[in-house]
Design an enzyme around this catalytic site. Structure first.
Site, mmCIF file in Angstrom:
data_model
loop_
_atom_site.group_PDB
_atom_site.id
_atom_site.type_symbol
_atom_site.label_atom_id
_atom_site.label_comp_id
_atom_site.label_asym_id
_atom_site.label_seq_id
_atom_site.Cartn_x
_atom_site.Cartn_y
_atom_site.Cartn_z
ATOM 1 N N HIS A 118 0.825 -1.222 0.000
ATOM 2 C CA HIS A 118 0.000 0.000 0.000
ATOM 3 C C HIS A 118 0.851 1.261 0.000
ATOM 4 O O HIS A 118 0.364 2.347 0.283
ATOM 5 C CB HIS A 118 -0.956 0.016 1.208
ATOM 6 C CG HIS A 118 -2.044 -1.004 1.092
ATOM 7 N ND1 HIS A 118 -2.771 -1.434 2.184
ATOM 8 C CD2 HIS A 118 -2.523 -1.701 0.037
ATOM 9 C CE1 HIS A 118 -3.648 -2.339 1.787
ATOM 10 N NE2 HIS A 118 -3.510 -2.531 0.489
ATOM 11 N N ASN A 213 -3.842 -11.769 16.521
ATOM 12 C CA ASN A 213 -4.692 -10.583 16.562
ATOM 13 C C ASN A 213 -5.290 -10.446 17.950
ATOM 14 O O ASN A 213 -5.587 -11.442 18.597
ATOM 15 C CB ASN A 213 -5.823 -10.724 15.511
ATOM 16 C CG ASN A 213 -6.416 -9.375 15.138
ATOM 17 O OD1 ASN A 213 -6.892 -8.642 16.015
ATOM 18 N ND2 ASN A 213 -6.398 -9.037 13.859
HETATM 19 C C1 BV8 Z 1 -8.542 -1.635 -5.418
HETATM 20 C C2 BV8 Z 1 -2.936 3.238 2.296
HETATM 21 C C3 BV8 Z 1 -9.191 -1.749 -7.686
HETATM 22 C C4 BV8 Z 1 -3.437 4.620 2.461
HETATM 23 C C5 BV8 Z 1 -4.837 1.728 2.368
HETATM 24 C C6 BV8 Z 1 -15.915 0.366 -3.229
HETATM 25 C C7 BV8 Z 1 -15.270 1.423 -3.880
HETATM 26 C C8 BV8 Z 1 -13.895 1.394 -4.184
HETATM 27 C C9 BV8 Z 1 -13.142 0.284 -3.820
HETATM 28 C C10 BV8 Z 1 -13.783 -0.744 -3.160
HETATM 29 C C11 BV8 Z 1 -15.148 -0.729 -2.864
HETATM 30 N N1 BV8 Z 1 -15.455 -1.888 -2.214
HETATM 31 C C12 BV8 Z 1 -14.336 -2.635 -2.085
HETATM 32 C C13 BV8 Z 1 -13.339 -1.956 -2.669
HETATM 33 C C14 BV8 Z 1 -11.977 -2.384 -2.763
HETATM 34 C C15 BV8 Z 1 -11.209 -1.657 -1.652
HETATM 35 C C16 BV8 Z 1 -11.549 -2.339 -0.352
HETATM 36 O O1 BV8 Z 1 -11.147 -3.455 -0.138
HETATM 37 N N2 BV8 Z 1 -12.306 -1.633 0.520
HETATM 38 C C17 BV8 Z 1 -12.673 -2.220 1.785
HETATM 39 C C18 BV8 Z 1 -12.713 -1.139 2.864
HETATM 40 C C19 BV8 Z 1 -14.035 -2.903 1.621
HETATM 41 N N3 BV8 Z 1 -9.821 -1.819 -1.994
HETATM 42 C C20 BV8 Z 1 -9.241 -0.874 -2.749
HETATM 43 O O2 BV8 Z 1 -9.771 0.161 -3.095
HETATM 44 C C21 BV8 Z 1 -7.836 -1.236 -3.185
HETATM 45 N N4 BV8 Z 1 -7.728 -1.018 -4.579
HETATM 46 O O3 BV8 Z 1 -9.370 -2.448 -5.124
HETATM 47 O O4 BV8 Z 1 -8.338 -1.212 -6.691
HETATM 48 C C22 BV8 Z 1 -8.637 -1.268 -8.956
HETATM 49 C C23 BV8 Z 1 -8.044 -2.196 -9.809
HETATM 50 C C24 BV8 Z 1 -7.553 -1.752 -11.024
HETATM 51 C C25 BV8 Z 1 -7.611 -0.398 -11.367
HETATM 52 C C26 BV8 Z 1 -8.164 0.536 -10.469
HETATM 53 C C27 BV8 Z 1 -8.688 0.109 -9.252
HETATM 54 C C28 BV8 Z 1 -6.846 -0.311 -2.490
HETATM 55 C C29 BV8 Z 1 -6.820 -0.637 -1.013
HETATM 56 C C30 BV8 Z 1 -5.664 0.125 -0.360
HETATM 57 C C31 BV8 Z 1 -6.201 1.315 0.381
HETATM 58 N N5 BV8 Z 1 -5.107 1.955 1.109
HETATM 59 N N6 BV8 Z 1 -3.828 2.350 2.995
HETATM 60 C C32 BV8 Z 1 -3.030 5.172 3.806
HETATM 61 O O5 BV8 Z 1 -2.566 4.409 4.680
HETATM 62 O O6 BV8 Z 1 -3.192 6.367 3.981
HETATM 63 S S1 BV8 Z 1 -5.760 0.570 3.184
HETATM 64 C C33 BV8 Z 1 -5.643 0.690 4.851
HETATM 65 O O7 BV8 Z 1 -6.365 -0.462 5.343
HETATM 66 C C34 BV8 Z 1 -4.242 0.523 5.420
HETATM 67 O O8 BV8 Z 1 -3.244 0.289 4.447
HETATM 68 C C35 BV8 Z 1 -4.366 -0.717 6.256
HETATM 69 O O9 BV8 Z 1 -3.189 -1.369 6.311
HETATM 70 C C36 BV8 Z 1 -5.393 -1.448 5.506
HETATM 71 C C37 BV8 Z 1 -5.986 -2.624 6.157
HETATM 72 O O10 BV8 Z 1 -6.373 -2.259 7.452
HETATM 73 P P1 BV8 Z 1 -5.619 -3.029 8.644
HETATM 74 O O11 BV8 Z 1 -4.160 -2.917 8.434
HETATM 75 O O12 BV8 Z 1 -6.176 -4.384 8.764
HETATM 76 O O13 BV8 Z 1 -5.964 -2.116 9.866
HETATM 77 P P2 BV8 Z 1 -7.337 -2.129 10.684
HETATM 78 O O14 BV8 Z 1 -7.331 -0.916 11.542
HETATM 79 O O15 BV8 Z 1 -8.472 -2.386 9.744
HETATM 80 O O16 BV8 Z 1 -7.240 -3.430 11.609
HETATM 81 C C38 BV8 Z 1 -6.254 -3.514 12.608
HETATM 82 C C39 BV8 Z 1 -6.294 -4.936 13.111
HETATM 83 O O17 BV8 Z 1 -5.284 -5.087 14.093
HETATM 84 C C40 BV8 Z 1 -7.604 -5.303 13.766
HETATM 85 O O18 BV8 Z 1 -7.961 -6.621 13.384
HETATM 86 C C41 BV8 Z 1 -7.291 -5.251 15.262
HETATM 87 O O19 BV8 Z 1 -8.045 -6.221 15.989
HETATM 88 C C42 BV8 Z 1 -5.851 -5.643 15.260
HETATM 89 N N7 BV8 Z 1 -5.035 -5.100 16.358
HETATM 90 C C43 BV8 Z 1 -5.130 -3.881 16.940
HETATM 91 N N8 BV8 Z 1 -4.154 -3.772 17.876
HETATM 92 C C44 BV8 Z 1 -3.446 -4.928 17.852
HETATM 93 C C45 BV8 Z 1 -4.008 -5.785 16.896
HETATM 94 N N9 BV8 Z 1 -3.531 -7.019 16.630
HETATM 95 C C46 BV8 Z 1 -2.455 -7.414 17.347
HETATM 96 N N10 BV8 Z 1 -1.851 -6.646 18.279
HETATM 97 C C47 BV8 Z 1 -2.320 -5.410 18.561
HETATM 98 N N11 BV8 Z 1 -1.700 -4.663 19.497
#
Ligand code: BV8
Ligand code: ZN
Length: 239
Positions: A118, A213
């Site tokens: 990312h 996690n």
């Molecule tokens: C794509 C960079 C296609 C930016 C990030 C509708 C419209 C548009 C797109 C979509 C849509 N529906 C679905 C999509 C696809 C979309 C998607 O998946 N959306 C999701 C929300 C449904 N994906 C995209 O848009 C991707 N691109 O599909 O392109 C395409 C193809 C060809 C041509 C054109 C287009 C792009 C996705 C990348 C987005 N960018 N980040 C920035 O950082 O500023 S994503 C963002 O979420 C971060 O990178 C992060 O890493 C990522 C995932 O989140 P997590 O890392 O899991 O973090 P989160 O907070 O969610 O969870 C933390 C976890 O840790 C939890 O489980 C928690 O319990 C746990 N935790 C907490 N503390 C601890 C712990 N575990 C252990 N120890 C601890 N101490």
């Protein structure tokens, strides 16, 4: 050192993939995306990490990234990052770390065989001439920052929602997931695609999948082992 599946597979030199998300950096003080600390002012990450938000208000989006860059600049790797870097060093077989994180803490902990699928907070790209480079200026004297080559508007070197992931890192991650014998999934809510496919790919290819996690995720029912707890503590015990 516990004698368990992870050690058995690494001892036999099986291919290992580690997949990390924001949770691996939580104990370093970096806010996760979807946890209660995921808010900035009144915005959610999904509101701001999009090309649309940037086009509408580049200054606001850069205020968010400036805030994150300043915050991350003061953060250090935690024992989870250190464990993963050590696993890479000591593992004789194939190894790849796939991180969704853009904070750069894995590299700071010594990880080298990694793909940042990312992007990276410390990279910037010019929306006019396309030049991209690393820029660690904290804080930028003016927002939004401008390209020193052409004066164009700079953007953070990260992948926004709706943007395609960089091809080479994604291809490397997919190939490694399909070939690995062990996948360690640390600190990700497994809801962002296409990266969220990786553990399912690995499982289908016969890999042993371990999730570390602090909470349940949509992946939990699908994994072979679920190590519940904070990554820094759970993996720190194995250091
Ligand atoms: C794509 C960079 C296609 C930016 C990030 C509708 C419209 C548009 C797109 C979509 C849509 N529906 C679905 C999509 C696809 C979309 C998607 O998946 N959306 C999701 C929300 C449904 N994906 C995209 O848009 C991707 N691109 O599909 O392109 C395409 C193809 C060809 C041509 C054109 C287009 C792009 C996705 C990348 C987005 N960018 N980040 C920035 O950082 O500023 S994503 C963002 O979420 C971060 O990178 C992060 O890493 C990522 C995932 O989140 P997590 O890392 O899991 O973090 P989160 O907070 O969610 O969870 C933390 C976890 O840790 C939890 O489980 C928690 O319990 C746990 N935790 C907490 N503390 C601890 C712990 N575990 C252990 N120890 C601890 N101490
Ligand atoms: Zn330029």
């Amino acid at each position: 050192m516990p004698d368990d599946r992870l050690n058995q597979i690494t001892a036999l030199g099986g291919a290992v993939v580690v997949l990390t998300g924001a949770g691996v950096s939580a104990e370093s003080g970096v806010p996760t995306f979807r946890g209660e600390d995921g808010l900035w002012r009144t915005y959610r990450a999904e509101d701001l990490a999009t090309p649309h938000a940037f086009a509408a208000d580049p200054h606001l989006v850069w205020e968010w990234y400036q805030w994150r860059r300043e915050l991350v600049a003061a953060c250090r790797p935690n024992p989870a990052h250190e464990f993963i870097a050590r696993l890479e060093r000591e593992h004789g077989g194939e190894f790849l770390l796939v991180t969704q994180n853009v904070d750069g803490l894995h590299r700071l902990a010594g990880s080298e065989k990694l793909v940042e699928v990312h992007g990276n907070l410390w990279k910037v790209g010019c929306t006019s001439c396309g030049r991209s480079r690393e820029d660690r200026t904290v804080p930028f004297p003016e927002l939004p920052p401008r390209c020193d080559e052409c004066g164009g508007l700079l953007r953070p070197g990260v992948v926004w929602f709706g943007e395609a992931l960089p091809e080479a890192p994604l291809a490397r991650a997919l190939a490694a997931a399909e070939r690995c014998e062990l996948m360690l999934v640390v600190g990700t809510s497994a809801v962002v695609y296409p990266v969220a496919y990786l553990p399912q790919l690995a499982r289908r290819a016969g890999a042993h999948v371990i999730e570390v996690n602090s909470d349940e995720t949509p992946l939990t029912p699908l994994v072979d082992e679920s190590w519940r707890g904070k990554a820094g503590e759970v993996l720190g015990k194995r250091l």
